[in-house]
Design a protein around this motif. Structure first.
Motif, PDB file in Angstrom:
ATOM      1  N   LEU A  72      11.084  26.969  66.315  1.00 19.27           N
ATOM      2  CA  LEU A  72      11.309  27.990  65.301  1.00 19.27           C
ATOM      3  C   LEU A  72      10.960  27.495  63.902  1.00 19.27           C
ATOM      4  N   VAL A  73      10.422  28.412  63.093  1.00 18.35           N
ATOM      5  CA  VAL A  73      10.165  28.112  61.681  1.00 18.35           C
ATOM      6  C   VAL A  73      10.872  29.176  60.846  1.00 18.35           C
ATOM      7  N   GLU A  74      11.343  28.761  59.678  1.00 16.34           N
ATOM      8  CA  GLU A  74      12.067  29.674  58.807  1.00 16.34           C
ATOM      9  C   GLU A  74      11.096  30.387  57.878  1.00 16.34           C
ATOM     10  N   VAL A  75      11.256  31.700  57.734  1.00 14.14           N
ATOM     11  CA  VAL A  75      10.383  32.448  56.831  1.00 14.14           C
ATOM     12  C   VAL A  75      10.763  32.137  55.392  1.00 14.14           C
ATOM     13  N   ARG A  76       9.798  32.247  54.488  1.00 15.69           N
ATOM     14  CA  ARG A  76      10.008  31.816  53.098  1.00 15.69           C
ATOM     15  C   ARG A  76      10.936  32.742  52.334  1.00 15.69           C
ATOM     16  N   GLU A  77      10.882  34.016  52.618  1.00 12.62           N
ATOM     17  CA  GLU A  77      11.782  35.003  52.004  1.00 12.62           C
ATOM     18  C   GLU A  77      12.457  35.777  53.119  1.00 12.62           C
ATOM     19  N   LEU A  78      13.733  36.094  52.935  1.00  9.70           N
ATOM     20  CA  LEU A  78      14.405  36.906  53.945  1.00  9.70           C
ATOM     21  C   LEU A  78      13.761  38.278  54.051  1.00  9.70           C
ATOM     22  N   CYS A  79      13.551  38.909  52.909  1.00 12.58           N
ATOM     23  CA  CYS A  79      12.957  40.243  52.882  1.00 12.58           C
ATOM     24  C   CYS A  79      12.604  40.593  51.443  1.00 12.58           C
TER      25      CYS A  79
END
Length: 481
Positions: A72-79
């Motif tokens: 898994l990789v974390e997205v840079r902005e939630l939304c």
């Protein structure tokens, strides 16, 4: 050791099957479709790849504990939220940074957002000790009055938004969390306001190559655990007498004996067809359907400058939008649109120089043939609204494929195309969902329509809850991991 038949190969069924096999049961998983994963599916066309189900993963530890999701990789902005007046709110994971962003949007509201986030944390903590801790057929051991008060009983999500924020845009941002459960914020319980604590404390995650890869990872673990998996094997009925289940009957007439049947199906499908029960079917119907989804899967030329992985383009009148969805049961003419662009973080999702856009609108769970206008007309309306809000795709579209409530109903047996089965309507609605233990000994329910609800982490939690119940009722002496 029990002989277990799991009906349905969605994530909840896969997790149940995996944990039951690990604890020593003899498990057969039966899936109607030619693949596992349920709504965790993808659509491919001309080198473009689209997720048909979940677009992000929260609470990644739920899957890592099973042995999947290490990539898994974390997205840079939630939304990124865009409001009807053109203003933008970028949701960052760090709470202090998020508070500064809220203050920039609406001076004086940054401190209120921090107070809201603190409330959400308390609510999530209380929910973890009670609602998420196990089945609802017995009081959780750790339940205390403070836990009940922490979830603001009797208050709706819209009421919670009014309590914390004065700016109507921030109220709209909070109310949007009702759609995570396919529900109306003006009737859904305030407890859904715990979602920001999940997002800001645990992050939003993505699987390189697409979230449907999780289904393949779980399938590999099923094989390793010795689960017999049979795809293209539709179940016609659950065999049972008045006291207990005895197995299942497949559509081709084959019978499979079982001490335990785990139904990873919509509760309405279970009590309406597989094991008819008019009383329980009426109880499910009384809760009301969750919303469904209208998907536009767009192959787009070029790249949209500044587009985030996840964006929300809000309607101008949220109250009217939800009135259309849940009272008039018709698609809104001014809908909020989710825009997913996995290509931002994953070039494998689209050919070079293009992007794959998933455009999602919440619509009623009913047959599109009963809409005021055909789906193609609604597609055009959604594209017009996008253009009005700054995302004009005219002249850039290679294709737009549609996915409607009829597809959800046809593929997954979803009740009228409802994504999450029943909606959360009223303060006690989370506790009125179909229980995990069914009305016959050996029958258990898992999946989005049963406790604790829909969404990837919740159905996985449900799989663990069901596995623990089966182990308690049919002990093997071997602990699952």
């Amino acid at each position: 050791m029990a002989a277990v038949s799991v009906v349905g190969g969605g994530v909840g069924g896969m997790v149940s099957a995996l944990l039951l096999a690990r604890s020593g049961h003899e498990v057969t998983l039966l899936e109607r479709l030619p693949r596992l994963g349920g709504k965790l599916a993808e659509h491919r066309r001309d080198g473009f790849r689209f997720s048909l189900g979940p677009s992000l993963l929260t609470l990644p530890g739920v899957f890592r504990d099973l042995g999947v999701g290490r990539e898994l990789v974390e997205v840079r902005e939630l939304c990124r939220y865009r409001f009807a007046d053109g203003s933008v709110l970028t949701a960052h994971r760090d709470p202090d940074r998020m508070a500064r962003e809220v203050e920039r949007l609406a001076p004086g509201e940054g401190a209120r957002w921090l107070a809201f986030h603190a409330w959400a944390r308390r609510c999530l903590s209380a929910s973890a000790r009670t609602f998420f801790a196990g089945p609802l057929d017995r009081p959780p051991r750790a339940a205390h009055l403070s836990d009940l008060l922490a979830v603001a009983p009797g208050r709706t999500l819209a009421g919670l938004a009014r309590r914390f924020f004065r700016d109507p845009r921030l109220r709209q941002y909070v109310n949007r969390y009702a759609t995570y459960a396919g529900s109306d914020p003006y009737r859904a319980p305030a407890a859904l306001g715990c979602v920001p604590a999940i997002e800001h404390d645990h992050g939003a995650w993505y699987v390189p190559g697409g979230l449907p890869r999780l289904a393949g990872d779980l399938a590999a673990l099923l094989a390793e655990a010795g689960v017999e998996v049979r795809v293209s094997a539709p179940v016609d009925a659950i065999v049972a007498d008045r006291r207990r289940v005895g197995g299942v009957r497949l559509a081709d007439g084959e019978r499979i004996a079982a001490d335990v049947v785990v139904a990873n199906t919509d509760a309405a499908e279970l009590y309406g067809r597989l094991l008819p029960d008019r009383h329980r079917l009426r109880r499910v119907a009384a809760l009301g359907r969750s919303s469904s989804a209208f998907l536009l899967l767009a192959g787009v030329e070029g790249r949209t400058e500044g587009l985030a992985h996840h964006s929300i383009l809000f309607s101008a009148d949220q109250r009217a939008e939800f009135d259309a969805l849940f009272r008039r049961r018709t698609p809104s003419t001014d809908p909020t649109v989710y825009v997913g662009c996995a290509s931002v973080d994953d070039p494998s999702q689209a050919p070079a120089g293009t992007e794959a856009l998933t455009l999602l609108v919440n619509v009623p769970a009913r047959d599109p043939s009963r809409w005021p206008a055909p789906p193609e007309s609604y597609r055009d309306l959604v594209l017009e609204r996008l253009a009005e809000r700054g995302l004009d795709l005219a002249g850039r579209l290679r294709f737009v494929d549609l996915f409607t409530p009829a597809d959800l109903r046809g593929r997954y047996g979803a009740w009228g195309g409802a994504i999450y089965g029943t909606a959360y309507s009223g303060p006690l609605s989370p506790f009125r969902r179909p229980a995990n233990r069914g009305p016959r000994r050996g029958l258990y329910l898992v999946g989005g329509s049963a406790h604790p609800g829909g969404g990837l982490p919740l159905v996985a939690m449900g799989g663990r809850i069901v596995a623990s119940m089966v182990d308690e009722d049919f002990p093997t002496g071997k602990a699952a991991s």
